[in-house]
Structures are given as C-alpha cells and as structure tokens.
Design a protein around this motif. Structure first.
Motif, short mmCIF file in Angstrom:
data_model
loop_
_atom_site.label_atom_id
_atom_site.label_comp_id
_atom_site.label_asym_id
_atom_site.label_seq_id
_atom_site.Cartn_x
_atom_site.Cartn_y
_atom_site.Cartn_z
N ILE A 126 0.84 -1.21 0.00
CA ILE A 126 0.00 0.00 0.00
C ILE A 126 0.87 1.25 0.00
O ILE A 126 0.53 2.26 -0.62
N ILE A 127 2.02 1.18 0.63
CA ILE A 127 2.96 2.32 0.58
C ILE A 127 3.34 2.60 -0.87
O ILE A 127 3.30 3.74 -1.34
N ALA A 128 3.69 1.55 -1.59
CA ALA A 128 4.11 1.71 -2.99
C ALA A 128 2.96 2.27 -3.84
O ALA A 128 3.17 3.17 -4.67
N LEU A 129 1.76 1.77 -3.61
CA LEU A 129 0.61 2.23 -4.41
C LEU A 129 0.30 3.71 -4.14
O LEU A 129 0.02 4.47 -5.07
N ILE A 130 0.35 4.09 -2.88
CA ILE A 130 0.03 5.50 -2.56
C ILE A 130 1.11 6.41 -3.14
O ILE A 130 0.80 7.45 -3.75
N ARG A 131 2.38 6.01 -3.00
CA ARG A 131 3.46 6.85 -3.56
C ARG A 131 3.27 6.99 -5.07
O ARG A 131 3.41 8.09 -5.62
N GLU A 132 2.94 5.89 -5.73
CA GLU A 132 2.76 5.92 -7.19
C GLU A 132 1.60 6.85 -7.55
O GLU A 132 1.68 7.65 -8.48
N ASN A 133 0.53 6.77 -6.77
CA ASN A 133 -0.65 7.61 -7.05
C ASN A 133 -0.30 9.08 -6.87
O ASN A 133 -0.74 9.94 -7.65
#
Ligand code: AMP
Ligand code: ZN
Length: 136
Positions: A126-133
């Motif tokens: 989820i960290i990776a997804l939020i950063r990407e977003n």
C-alpha cells in the motif's frame, strides 16, 4: 442546489452562530456527541476536503485552533477530537465540507475505532501504491 449548510450560511435556516469570519461559520451540532460539539463550515460550498479551496481549508484550521480551546474551557474537557467524515461510507451525511470539534472527557465512555495489524507484505504494497498515485 439543496444544501442544508448553504441555507444556514445564507440565513434561510436560522442557527445561532457561535463564530463567523469572512470565510467560515461555526455553530452547535444539533445532535451533539457531547455538549459543546461544534461544526466549523466554510461559507463557500464544496463537497469535501479533497475539492475545497486551499484558503478555505486554512481558514477552517485557524478557526479550529481558536474555537477548540474555548469549547474545551467551558465544558471542562480533558481533550477533543477534530473529526472529518469524507464520503457517505465514512459517515458524511451533509455534502458540504465541515469539521466537527468534539469535546471529550476521560469518563465519556467513547472508544477509539479498532486497529488491526497489517499482514506480511501488505503495508509495503500500500505504501508503494500510494506513492505511485501521488506521482501520477
Ligand atoms: P456528518 O455526518 O459529518 O455529515 O455531520 C453532519 C452533522 O450535522 C451531524 O452531526 C448532524 O447532527 C448535524 N446537523 C444536521 N442538521 C443540523 C442543523 N440544522 N443544525 C446543526 N447541526 C446539524
Ligand atoms: Zn453547501
């Protein structure tokens, strides 16, 4: 647009305003969690924080900073919650940005919502997804 808070701000629905400045108003929640529960509302209609104007959000923050200690002093509170419900799934009933100041007492019986630890690897995903977003 049929918005209750716009009608209050336009004085079409009478409410005893506790505080008003150029950008925001504050009044008692009609159905308080604890006595002194306030709503702080920007005068300009927006549905929620994500779409509200930056200067309205700044004004809301400054109003909370001013109002919460006053509410707390007169209700002898031990602390207070700043609560913001965004979206109906999160409990937002009125689709006009507003923040709740809820005075709290150690013995008021309310509990924090329950937390659950992440499963292995779940937090990293989820960290990776939020950063990407945030970068998109
Ligand atoms: P929310 O669930 O975050 O949208 O909160 C809406 C709040 O508005 C609720 O806590 C209601 O009790 C409050 N409310 C609804 N109508 C009025 C009203 N006429 N005056 C003051 N508060 C109100
Ligand atoms: Zn409105």
């Amino acid at each position: 647009m049929d918005c209750l808070f716009c009608k209050i701000i336009a004085k079409q629905i009478p409410v005893d305003l506790i505080y008003e400045n150029e950008k925001v108003v504050a009044f008692l929640d009609i159905n308080p969690v604890n006595p002194g529960h306030l709503l702080v509302v920007p005068k300009v209609h927006s549905e929620n924080i994500a779409v509200a104007a930056d200067d309205d959000l700044i004004a809301l923050t400054l109003a909370v900073k001013k109002l919460a200690p006053a509410v707390c002093a007169v209700t002898a509170c031990d602390g207070w919650n700043l609560e913001v419900n965004n979206g109906n799934a999160a409990g937002q009933a009125i689709d006009h940005t507003h923040w709740h100041i809820v005075p709290r007492r150690k013995d008021d019986g309310f509990k924090h919502w329950p937390g659950h630890p992440y499963a292995a690897g779940e937090a990293a995903k989820i960290i990776a997804l939020i950063r990407e977003n945030l970068m998109s």
